[in-house]
Design a protein around this motif. Structure first.
Motif, mmCIF file in Angstrom:
data_model
loop_
_atom_site.group_PDB
_atom_site.id
_atom_site.type_symbol
_atom_site.label_atom_id
_atom_site.label_comp_id
_atom_site.label_asym_id
_atom_site.label_seq_id
_atom_site.Cartn_x
_atom_site.Cartn_y
_atom_site.Cartn_z
ATOM 1 N N ALA B 216 36.257 48.763 32.684
ATOM 2 C CA ALA B 216 37.709 48.701 32.875
ATOM 3 C C ALA B 216 38.058 47.831 34.074
ATOM 4 N N ALA B 217 37.236 47.946 35.115
ATOM 5 C CA ALA B 217 37.505 47.182 36.334
ATOM 6 C C ALA B 217 37.399 45.677 36.085
ATOM 7 N N LEU B 218 36.471 45.285 35.226
ATOM 8 C CA LEU B 218 36.223 43.862 34.979
ATOM 9 C C LEU B 218 37.346 43.193 34.182
ATOM 10 N N GLU B 219 38.065 43.958 33.435
ATOM 11 C CA GLU B 219 39.101 43.472 32.522
ATOM 12 C C GLU B 219 39.975 42.363 33.138
ATOM 13 N N GLY B 220 39.719 41.140 32.745
ATOM 14 C CA GLY B 220 40.600 40.040 33.117
ATOM 15 C C GLY B 220 40.512 39.533 34.544
ATOM 16 N N VAL B 221 39.511 39.956 35.317
ATOM 17 C CA VAL B 221 39.459 39.482 36.714
ATOM 18 C C VAL B 221 38.999 38.023 36.795
ATOM 19 N N ASP B 222 39.417 37.361 37.880
ATOM 20 C CA ASP B 222 39.081 35.954 38.088
ATOM 21 C C ASP B 222 37.795 35.765 38.886
ATOM 22 N N ALA B 223 37.445 36.787 39.643
ATOM 23 C CA ALA B 223 36.228 36.696 40.448
ATOM 24 C C ALA B 223 35.618 38.084 40.593
ATOM 25 N N VAL B 224 34.300 38.135 40.502
ATOM 26 C CA VAL B 224 33.570 39.381 40.707
ATOM 27 C C VAL B 224 32.666 39.188 41.913
ATOM 28 N N MET B 225 32.884 39.978 42.941
ATOM 29 C CA MET B 225 32.044 39.902 44.131
ATOM 30 C C MET B 225 31.117 41.109 44.122
ATOM 31 N N MET B 226 29.857 40.849 43.827
ATOM 32 C CA MET B 226 28.865 41.919 43.781
ATOM 33 C C MET B 226 28.300 42.144 45.178
ATOM 34 N N LEU B 227 27.978 43.380 45.494
ATOM 35 C CA LEU B 227 27.341 43.691 46.776
ATOM 36 C C LEU B 227 25.896 44.115 46.546
ATOM 37 N N ARG B 228 25.103 43.921 47.540
ATOM 38 C CA ARG B 228 23.700 44.324 47.486
ATOM 39 C C ARG B 228 23.585 45.841 47.598
ATOM 40 N N LEU B 229 22.766 46.436 46.753
ATOM 41 C CA LEU B 229 22.482 47.870 46.886
ATOM 42 C C LEU B 229 21.253 48.054 47.765
ATOM 43 N N GLN B 230 21.459 48.595 48.946
ATOM 44 C CA GLN B 230 20.317 48.874 49.822
ATOM 45 C C GLN B 230 19.522 50.036 49.234
ATOM 46 N N ARG B 231 18.203 49.865 49.206
ATOM 47 C CA ARG B 231 17.388 50.892 48.576
ATOM 48 C C ARG B 231 17.420 52.226 49.319
ATOM 49 N N GLU B 232 17.777 52.190 50.597
ATOM 50 C CA GLU B 232 17.812 53.464 51.323
ATOM 51 C C GLU B 232 18.915 54.394 50.811
ATOM 52 N N ARG B 233 19.855 53.883 50.026
ATOM 53 C CA ARG B 233 20.894 54.773 49.470
ATOM 54 C C ARG B 233 20.293 55.820 48.525
ATOM 55 N N MET B 234 19.174 55.458 47.906
ATOM 56 C CA MET B 234 18.470 56.427 47.059
ATOM 57 C C MET B 234 17.924 57.563 47.924
ATOM 58 N N ALA B 235 17.183 57.175 48.963
ATOM 59 C CA ALA B 235 16.590 58.175 49.857
ATOM 60 C C ALA B 235 17.665 59.077 50.464
ATOM 61 N N GLU B 236 18.830 58.493 50.697
ATOM 62 C CA GLU B 236 19.915 59.272 51.294
ATOM 63 C C GLU B 236 20.628 60.149 50.262
ATOM 64 N N ASP B 262 37.000 32.161 32.650
ATOM 65 C CA ASP B 262 36.522 31.269 33.723
ATOM 66 C C ASP B 262 36.260 32.047 35.011
ATOM 67 N N ALA B 263 35.990 33.322 34.877
ATOM 68 C CA ALA B 263 35.718 34.133 36.068
ATOM 69 C C ALA B 263 34.446 33.639 36.758
ATOM 70 N N VAL B 264 34.440 33.785 38.071
ATOM 71 C CA VAL B 264 33.257 33.385 38.832
ATOM 72 C C VAL B 264 32.581 34.638 39.403
ATOM 73 N N VAL B 265 31.266 34.504 39.621
ATOM 74 C CA VAL B 265 30.462 35.615 40.130
ATOM 75 C C VAL B 265 29.907 35.244 41.496
ATOM 76 N N MET B 266 30.039 36.155 42.438
ATOM 77 C CA MET B 266 29.540 35.901 43.792
ATOM 78 C C MET B 266 28.676 37.073 44.251
ATOM 79 N N HIS B 267 27.781 36.757 45.188
ATOM 80 C CA HIS B 267 26.884 37.773 45.756
ATOM 81 C C HIS B 267 26.428 37.239 47.107
ATOM 82 N N PRO B 268 26.453 38.095 48.141
ATOM 83 C CA PRO B 268 26.098 37.596 49.471
ATOM 84 C C PRO B 268 24.596 37.383 49.662
ATOM 85 N N GLY B 269 23.791 37.923 48.741
ATOM 86 C CA GLY B 269 22.350 37.795 48.850
ATOM 87 C C GLY B 269 21.788 38.636 49.961
#
Lengths: 309, 309, 309
Positions: B216-236, B262-269
């Motif tokens: 639902a969130a993706l519906e029609g957006v122009d840009a998707v900014m993905m964030l890195r999932l730190q693995r310590e979130r599992m341990a926490e 024409d949506a673009v995808v971004m990620h900070p790496g």
């Protein structure tokens, strides 16, 4: 088939000496000789070169760094063996990221055979990779610097030369690059000596004369190229002890007298003094070990200039 | 209230995008665009810039280093996470010492919120600090490079844009800087999607539309900014498993089709491939990930020049 | 007898201040003052300087690196405490190798007394070594920067000065270099204060006035040079506790009032705040600690230029 030549036969990357045509190899040596003689200039001013080492090696990194500095390049160092690639990023992502920062030259060391070529295959058109050692496969600038050193000592006609390579050829990228370059330059004879457990059983040694006895192998040779014995060979059971290794394959001053009177001694370093080579040989008048190191900078300048200039 | 503007409203430090006026932010982006287009010069020749990282990050350090090199600056690197600050010296003493050596610019990463601002408050008048990430608070050059990348792809009018930020916003300084910059530039709509356990419960998301369902969130957006999932979130215990995370919040090619064509995808790496983003998206035609990295150098040049030039 | 002067009495290396003639020491200080006043130029452009640290010290390394950069030199860093010298190569082989790469200046820190001089004895004619600290013996650039700092504060005539050195003189190369330089410059009086367990029992303190009581020692002195208390002295049983040390030998604002009203306070850093020195003294108006750091760059520029220019 390596991707180091582009469609118009220009050198794109330096990955191996295996398929490098003779005239190209000689041209690199000639240019390196000019740099060894003091040729200067800053053809790479404004160009960024990154050392990208997935396996640590301070000396090789410093040599490339000095070469890049002498050419006026900006140098970035990425020690991938200690950095946040441990965060799980792949070698390819690391390279592509630094490439995106505008870096045009990469000096790459990788623990796997073909690891550098795999990265080169994914590089942008304007990006050049220099293999600073991959697995057991290749260490082309070491091969070039050894040839330059040999040529300075013995002249350009290699057809009259007998060269002996001693030690752990099986695990040695240095030996492979040396063998390829010696063949390309038409060396007269290549002799090989080392424990059978440390000799490769593939086509690496095709055409070489294999001698089990070090004394017999040394007989009349013009150059002795010693290899470093990695201490893990003991743990792996491939070598019984350092003492036995020194007794059978250590180059002593006495043994060196079996070679031609003007024979030269080479070693890629770092040396295990007292194991594969004795102090009085390593530091003696026939040793070219430090000359090799000096030529290393010159050869790397020639390679960087050829790829990025 | 950050001390990044001086009495005469000049940019003294770059600590956060929170209070950066729109015209100043746009001016930095315009100058960065010029650098991205190849603007050259050595306005910082003779000026020393030190990277001072109390938390390791090779890629960010290299990006700043390259930016400083392109401006002609001399660069010193201080990896405080491994150095003799372990001798017990405070971060402040370390900074004041290097400042006393004549260093005028500091690129600082710190694990604590406000850690860089605290150092900036004690800097000499001629010294400028650039925040390269502090705690969960801010990563202003990442925010700037994301805006530059978005502007290149979508034009200067952000008011028509719908931007979706996905993932661990609670712990993300990247998200906070992006949110601040997007608001300053008057973006049309900001949507947020992520596990409730990874969303902040303060005013960070004021005005954003929060969607639990990624589709639902993706519906029609122009840009998707993905964030890195730190693995310590599992341990926490904040995330149950990588598999669940990928199922609920991983960007797949199929999902991406829900966004604008024409949506673009971004990620900070660095990207966790197969976790928050799939290979074919990360390397696909809509991905701007490497363009972000390239813009990072340009944005950091603009910031260094603005502060030290 | 150190080999730092060549046959024609020219400075070849900078290893110790012990035998450095007064006029030479003063010339270095004069040139350093010019650099501190902003003298510029790039006399070492194209020259390579390598920092070769067998013991880690980020701050000293950065100071030398900044000095080399200001002179236009290319800098290589070799952190021998973490590098592949662990492969078993000797310090000498490491130095000879980097020298063979065309490096002309070495800034060397070594854990053993005489470790740098031993390397200098094997250097090629064109190569210069700068001792950045060896064992407990010498840290000549620290001695020089302390003298420059003292001279700026108190003028060139040292004969009227009373200088007090406090702390672990037994293990301190800083104290030894300071003592030598103070004597060479004809200082009026040197007082020493510290636990008997941390005072040397050889000729190091010849001619010094040794005071057990810190308050008595401070009486009327013009400069107080505090030394860092290494925490291993506790483990070694040489000092009972940090609290006791602070009570007996910690410089507090109250104690400092016993010195001359315009007395200056110096410390080589990094400081143990609350142990040998209190915050309000370290950061107070009589403290020259950051001035020492600034002078460090100037003094190292003078030394590098004298040896390599």
């Amino acid at each position: 088939m390596t991707p180091q030549l582009d469609a118009s036969d220009r050198l794109r990357h330096l990955l191996t000496l295996e398929e490098l045509p003779r005239e190209r190899l000689v041209a690199l040596l000639d240019r390196a000789q000019a740099f060894a003689d003091g040729a200067a200039g800053r053809p790479l001013a404004g160009t960024a070169v990154c050392t990208l080492f997935f396996e640590p090696s301070t000396r090789t990194r410093l040599s490339f760094q000095r070469a890049a500095q002498r050419l006026g390049a900006d140098v970035l160092n990425f020690d991938a063996s200690t950095s946040s690639t441990s965060k799980g990023e792949t070698a390819l992502d690391t390279m592509k990221n630094i490439e995106a920062m505008g870096v045009r030259g990469f000096v790459v060391r990788h623990s796997e055979d073909g690891g550098v070529a795999a990265l080169a295959a994914r590089a942008q058109p304007g990006t050049a990779l220099l293999n600073a050692g991959d697995g057991r496969s290749a260490h082309p600038t070491q091969g070039l610097l050894d040839m330059l050193t040999l040529r300075q000592a013995k002249g350009v006609d290699f057809s009259r030369l007998k060269v002996l390579i001693v030690g752990d050829i099986r695990h040695s990228r240095v030996a492979r690059s040396d063998l390829q370059a010696l063949r390309t330059l038409g060396v007269g004879e290549i002799r090989i000596c080392g424990p059978r457990s440390l000799l490769p059983d593939d086509e690496t040694l095709d055409g070489c004369r294999i001698e089990d006895d070090f004394d017999a192998a040394l007989e009349g040779v013009d150059a002795v190229m010693m290899l470093r014995l990695q201490r893990e060979r003991m743990a792996e059971g491939l070598v019984s002890s350092l003492e036995d290794y020194h007794r059978d394959y250590g180059l002593t001053a006495q043994r060196l007298r079996l070679a031609a009177p003007d024979a030269v001694v080479m070693h890629p370093g770092p040396m295990n003094r007292g194991v594969e080579i004795d102090d009085d040989v390593a530091d003696g008048p026939q040793s070219l070990v430090l000359r090799q190191v000096a030529n290393g900078v010159a050869v790397r300048m020639a390679a960087l200039e050829a790829l990025l200039g």
